[in-house]
Design a protein around this motif. Structure first.
Motif, PDB file in Angstrom:
ATOM      1  N   ASP A 172       0.811  -1.220   0.000  1.00 14.69           N
ATOM      2  CA  ASP A 172       0.000   0.000   0.000  1.00 14.69           C
ATOM      3  C   ASP A 172       0.845   1.271   0.000  1.00 14.69           C
ATOM      4  O   ASP A 172       0.310   2.367  -0.181  1.00 14.69           O
ATOM      5  N   SER A 259      -9.038  10.596  -3.273  1.00 17.14           N
ATOM      6  CA  SER A 259      -9.646   9.706  -2.285  1.00 17.14           C
ATOM      7  C   SER A 259      -9.695   8.299  -2.849  1.00 17.14           C
ATOM      8  O   SER A 259      -9.365   8.076  -4.019  1.00 17.14           O
ATOM      9  N   ASP A 260     -10.051   7.332  -2.000  1.00 13.43           N
ATOM     10  CA  ASP A 260     -10.247   5.945  -2.440  1.00 13.43           C
ATOM     11  C   ASP A 260      -8.995   5.410  -3.129  1.00 13.43           C
ATOM     12  O   ASP A 260      -9.036   4.946  -4.271  1.00 13.43           O
ATOM     13  N   GLY A 261      -7.881   5.455  -2.407  1.00 15.70           N
ATOM     14  CA  GLY A 261      -6.564   5.180  -2.985  1.00 15.70           C
ATOM     15  C   GLY A 261      -6.393   3.817  -3.628  1.00 15.70           C
ATOM     16  O   GLY A 261      -5.518   3.650  -4.474  1.00 15.70           O
ATOM     17  N   GLY A 262      -7.214   2.848  -3.226  1.00 12.51           N
ATOM     18  CA  GLY A 262      -7.090   1.540  -3.861  1.00 12.51           C
ATOM     19  C   GLY A 262      -7.477   1.576  -5.322  1.00 12.51           C
ATOM     20  O   GLY A 262      -6.969   0.800  -6.138  1.00 12.51           O
ATOM     21  N   THR A 263      -8.373   2.497  -5.665  1.00  9.07           N
ATOM     22  CA  THR A 263      -8.807   2.597  -7.060  1.00  9.07           C
ATOM     23  C   THR A 263      -8.150   3.761  -7.791  1.00  9.07           C
ATOM     24  O   THR A 263      -8.119   3.764  -9.018  1.00  9.07           O
ATOM     25  N   THR A 264      -7.627   4.733  -7.059  1.00  8.46           N
ATOM     26  CA  THR A 264      -7.086   5.937  -7.711  1.00  8.46           C
ATOM     27  C   THR A 264      -5.561   6.007  -7.709  1.00  8.46           C
ATOM     28  O   THR A 264      -4.993   6.948  -8.251  1.00  8.46           O
ATOM     29  N   THR A 265      -4.897   5.024  -7.070  1.00  8.08           N
ATOM     30  CA  THR A 265      -3.445   4.926  -7.201  1.00  8.08           C
ATOM     31  C   THR A 265      -3.116   3.563  -7.800  1.00  8.08           C
ATOM     32  O   THR A 265      -3.918   2.637  -7.745  1.00  8.08           O
ATOM     33  N   ILE A 266      -1.921   3.471  -8.361  1.00 16.01           N
ATOM     34  CA  ILE A 266      -1.507   2.219  -9.006  1.00 16.01           C
ATOM     35  C   ILE A 266       0.008   2.089  -8.885  1.00 16.01           C
ATOM     36  O   ILE A 266       0.714   3.094  -8.913  1.00 16.01           O
ATOM     37  N   LEU A 290      -3.190   7.433 -10.242  1.00 11.97           N
ATOM     38  CA  LEU A 290      -3.456   6.933 -11.592  1.00 11.97           C
ATOM     39  C   LEU A 290      -3.979   8.103 -12.433  1.00 11.97           C
ATOM     40  O   LEU A 290      -5.109   8.552 -12.246  1.00 11.97           O
ATOM     41  N   THR A 334      -1.934   4.110  -0.832  1.00 11.32           N
ATOM     42  CA  THR A 334      -3.385   3.929  -0.836  1.00 11.32           C
ATOM     43  C   THR A 334      -4.055   4.719   0.287  1.00 11.32           C
ATOM     44  O   THR A 334      -5.262   4.926   0.248  1.00 11.32           O
ATOM     45  N   GLY A 335      -3.276   5.174   1.268  1.00 14.17           N
ATOM     46  CA  GLY A 335      -3.857   5.969   2.350  1.00 14.17           C
ATOM     47  C   GLY A 335      -4.083   7.422   1.980  1.00 14.17           C
ATOM     48  O   GLY A 335      -4.390   8.252   2.840  1.00 14.17           O
ATOM     49  N   GLY A 337      -6.451   9.000   0.655  1.00 11.88           N
ATOM     50  CA  GLY A 337      -7.771   9.550   0.951  1.00 11.88           C
ATOM     51  C   GLY A 337      -7.935   9.983   2.393  1.00 11.88           C
ATOM     52  O   GLY A 337      -8.894  10.685   2.733  1.00 11.88           O
ATOM     53  N   LEU A 338      -7.012   9.577   3.247  1.00 12.31           N
ATOM     54  CA  LEU A 338      -7.056   9.973   4.655  1.00 12.31           C
ATOM     55  C   LEU A 338      -6.236  11.234   4.908  1.00 12.31           C
ATOM     56  O   LEU A 338      -6.154  11.708   6.045  1.00 12.31           O
TER      57      LEU A 338
END
Lengths: 368, 368
Positions: A172, A259-266, A290, A334-335, A337-338
C-alpha cells in the motif's frame, strides 16, 4: 508511554524509543522520500519526538548541506542525544548511492546520524558492505535500518547484515516498493515470526526492531501496525501534506484532493520511465495517483508520444497535476484519501502518536 | 468481553455481537467460500461463538440440503437464537444466483438465516432488489451484509440498499475481489469515515456495522482490524485449513506449505479462465498461489495449451497441486504463510478471538 498496553512487559533497556532518547513511544518516523524529505521535514519530525529521515536517495550532492541545516534546526530546538549523534536519520537507495563518498560525509563527527535507512540493493551483498562500512565509519553510533518488502528479503537482510531494525514495507506504500507484494496486515506478522525463528536459532544474531510502512496515514493505521507486532510506524504520504515537505503545490493539492486510494493509485514502472529514473533494479515499481500518463500508457499510446505529453505537463508547472488531464507523477500510497489538510510535521507526528496511544489504551468508542 | 478496551463506551443495545446473541465479541466469521464453506464449516464457526457462512455463490442447487445439515449440527450443539433465525449466514454472488428461487428457500421458517452476504452485483441496482427481497421474504429477520472493495462501492451500497453491515474487503484477500484495490490498513478507516459522514448527513440511513476481510489469518491481524475501526473480522484462507472445510487434500497441503504470500500469490483472471468460471462481471480477479498455470500464461503459452495442461492436472487429482509444476487453482490470500496446521474450525475461531482480545487488552509483550 504508560497508556500503551503493550508496555506492561517492556524491558526499557531494549525498547525502540530508548534507543533514540529524544523520542516518545510509539516511535513515529517519516519516510526518507527523495527530493521531498529534506532537513526541514526530517528535523521537524524529530523535534516532535519522532525520528525524521532525510531522503538522500541515490544522490548525495546536497547531503552535507541538508545535514548542516537539520543540525541548526535541532540545535535551536534543543534536541540532542547523550551519545552525540545527530538526532535524525538519512535514507539511501544503495543501488545508486556511492558508498565511499557517503561514508566520508557521515563519518564527520558533526554529521553522524542516529540511523541510516538502506533500501533496494542491486545485489544483496551491498547490504553487508553498507552496514559494515557505516558501523565502522561512525564507530557503531549509527543504527542500521534496512527496508524490506517480503519475508524472503527480510531473512536475507538479517542473515547478511544483522541490522538494528527492519522497516517492513507493505504494497500500500506510495513511491517505490516491490512490484508485487502483500499489505502489512499479513506481511508484518509473518515477517516477525520468520525473523524471530531465525534469531532464536542463531544466538549470535540479535533480534532487530520492526517498523511498519505502507498505507498508514493516521492513528488507526498506526495502532493497527503496533497490534501486528511493529514497534514503530513510518508514514510517507501523510507527510506530503506537511508544511515542511519540499513539494510543488500542484503535487500537494493532488494529494489533498484524491480519495479511495485503492482505485485511484496504481503501482507501475510507467512513472519511472517518464521521469527518466530508470536505474532501479528489476522487481520494483512506484505507486502513484493513476492519471492520464498511466491511462495513455495502458491505452497503447507510444512511449515517445506519452513522454512528449509528460514533458509539456512538466513545462506547465502546477497545472500538470490538475484535473482529468493531470499527467505529472504523484507518488502516494493507498492511504491518500485519509490525507485531508496541510499541517505542520510536528502536529502530524504528535497527532498520530496521541491517536494511536488512545486507541490502544481503549478510550475510543466502538460497537463490538 | 470485558478484556476489550474498546468496550468501555459500547452501547450493548447496538453492538454487533448483541445482534447475534450466540456470539462472543469480537465477532469472528468465516468467508462464504464457494464449494468450500459448507454446512460443516459454517455451523462449526457458529458453535464456537462466531458467525459461519455457507458459500452458496451463484448456485443454489444444494442450498436447502446444506441449510438442513447446518440446522442439525446447530440444534445438536444447542445453539439457537431468541428471534428464531438459523444462527448461520449464507453468501451469494448476486451476478449469478437466482433471486426468486433463493427467496423461496430462505423464506421457509426453518431456513431463515441470521444473515445473508451479498457480493459482486452485475448492476449496482441488484443490491437493492436482493436487500428488499430478502427483508420482505424473512420478515426483516435476516440481516443484510454487503461486501465492498472500495470507498466508492461502499457509498453506492449504503445509498442503494442501506445494509445492516458492510464487509470491507482488502486486496490481500484470497479468491475473488477487486482486480485493483487497497489493503485494509487504509481501506477500512477511509471507508468508515466516508460512510459515517454519509449517514450523519442522511438521518434516515442508519450507520451499518463494519467487518474487515483480507489478509487476516490470526489474532494479530484481527486485533489490527479492530483498531482500524471494524467491529468484526472475516477469515477465509485460515479456514481452508479447518477440519470442516470441504477441500481437496492437495489444495489444503498447498496452503499449508506456502509462505511469503505477497510474492507467492497473485490476483489474476487466469484461474477463472482455466476453470471456466468466466461469468464474473468486469473488474474482479481471484488471488491464488502463483503456480505453473500463471507462469505459463505470463510466458505466452496459448490458452488452449495452458488449458490442456490444466485439465491434465485436474485428472491427476491431488498431484495437480504438488511441487514446482503445480497447476491447479489454489485460491488463497497473502496471509497464507501464517496458516501452519490443520485445526478444527471451533479451535481456530476461539483462538483468534482469544488472541485478538489479549493483544487489545495489553497482556502481550512488546518493545515499543
Amino acid at each position: 508511554m504508560s497508556s500503551l498496553p503493550h508496555d506492561s512487559n517492556t524491558d526499557m533497556t531494549s525498547s525502540l524509543t530508548a534507543t533514540y532518547p529524544w523520542t516518545t513511544s510509539p516511535l513515529v518516523t517519516c519516510a526518507p522520500m527523495r527530493l521531498i524529505a529534506n532537513a526541514s521535514l526530517a528535523a521537524a519530525v524529530s523535534v516532535a519526538g519522532g525520528l525524521g529521515f532525510i531522503g538522500a536517495g541515490s544522490d548525495i550532492s546536497t547531503l552535507s548541506s541538508e545535514l548542516s541545516q537539520a543540525r541548526d534546526i535541532l540545535t535551536k530546538a534543543n534536541i540532542s542525544t547523550s551519545t552525540g549523534v545527530l538526532p535524525i536519520g538519512v535514507g539511501f537507495l544503495i543501488w545508486g548511492a556511492p558508498l565511499a563518498d557517503t561514508l566520508a560525509i557521515l563519518s564527520k563527527p558533526e554529521n553522524i546520524p542516529a540511523a541510516v535507512w538502506l533500501f533496494a540493493p542491486r545485489e544483496p551483498e551491498q547490504l553487508k558492505d553498507w552496514t559494515q562500512g557505516i558501523r565502522k565509519a561512525t564507530n557503531n553510533k549509527t543504527k542500521i535500518w534496512i527496508q524490506v518488502t517480503s519475508v524472503r528479503e527480510a531473512l536475507e537482510a538479517v542473515k547478511l547484515a544483522s541490522p538494528d531494525l527492519l522497516v517492513i514495507q507493505g504494497t500500500d506504500a506510495g513511491g517505490h516498493g516491490a512490484a508485487q507484494g502483500a499489505g502489512i496486515i499479513s506481511l508484518i506478522p509473518e515477517t516477525i515470526d520468520a525473523i524471530t525463528d531465525l534469531c532464536n536459532s542463531s544466538p549470535s544474531t540479535p533480534l532487530p526492531f520492526f517498523v511498519a510502512a505502507g498505507g498508514i496515514s493516521e492513528g488507526r493505521g498506526a495502532a493497527a501496525a503496533l497490534c501486528l507486532g511493529a514497534q514503530g510506524i513510518c508514514l510517507g504520504t501523510r507527510y506530503l501534506a506537511a508544511n515542511e515537505a519540499t513539494i510543488a503545490s500542484g503535487y500537494r493539492d493532488a494529494v489533498l484532493s484524491a480519495s479511495d486510494g485503492g482505485t485511484t493509485t496504481i503501482r507501475s514502472s510507467v512513472y519511472d520511465q517518464l521521469r527518466g529514473t530508470t536505474e532501479w533494479p528489476a522487481g520494483y515499481g512506484g505507486r502513484g495517483v493513476l492519471n492520464a500518463s498511466y491511462r495513455d500508457h495502458e491505452a497503447g499510446v507510444s512511449f515517445e508520444d506519452n513522454k512528449k505529453l509528460y514533458d509539456e505537463a512538466v513545462a506547465s508547472g502546477d497545472q500538470g497535476w490538475e484535473g482529468e488531464r493531470a499527467r505529472l507523477t504523484t507518488y502516494a500510497g493507498t492511504g491518500i484519501g485519509l490525507v485531508k489538510k496541510v499541517m505542520s510535521a510536528e502536529a502530524i507526528t504528535r497527532e498520530i502518536r496521541h491517536d494511536a496511544s488512545k486507541i490502544l489504551s481503549g478510550t475510543s468508542a466502538s460497537r463490538l
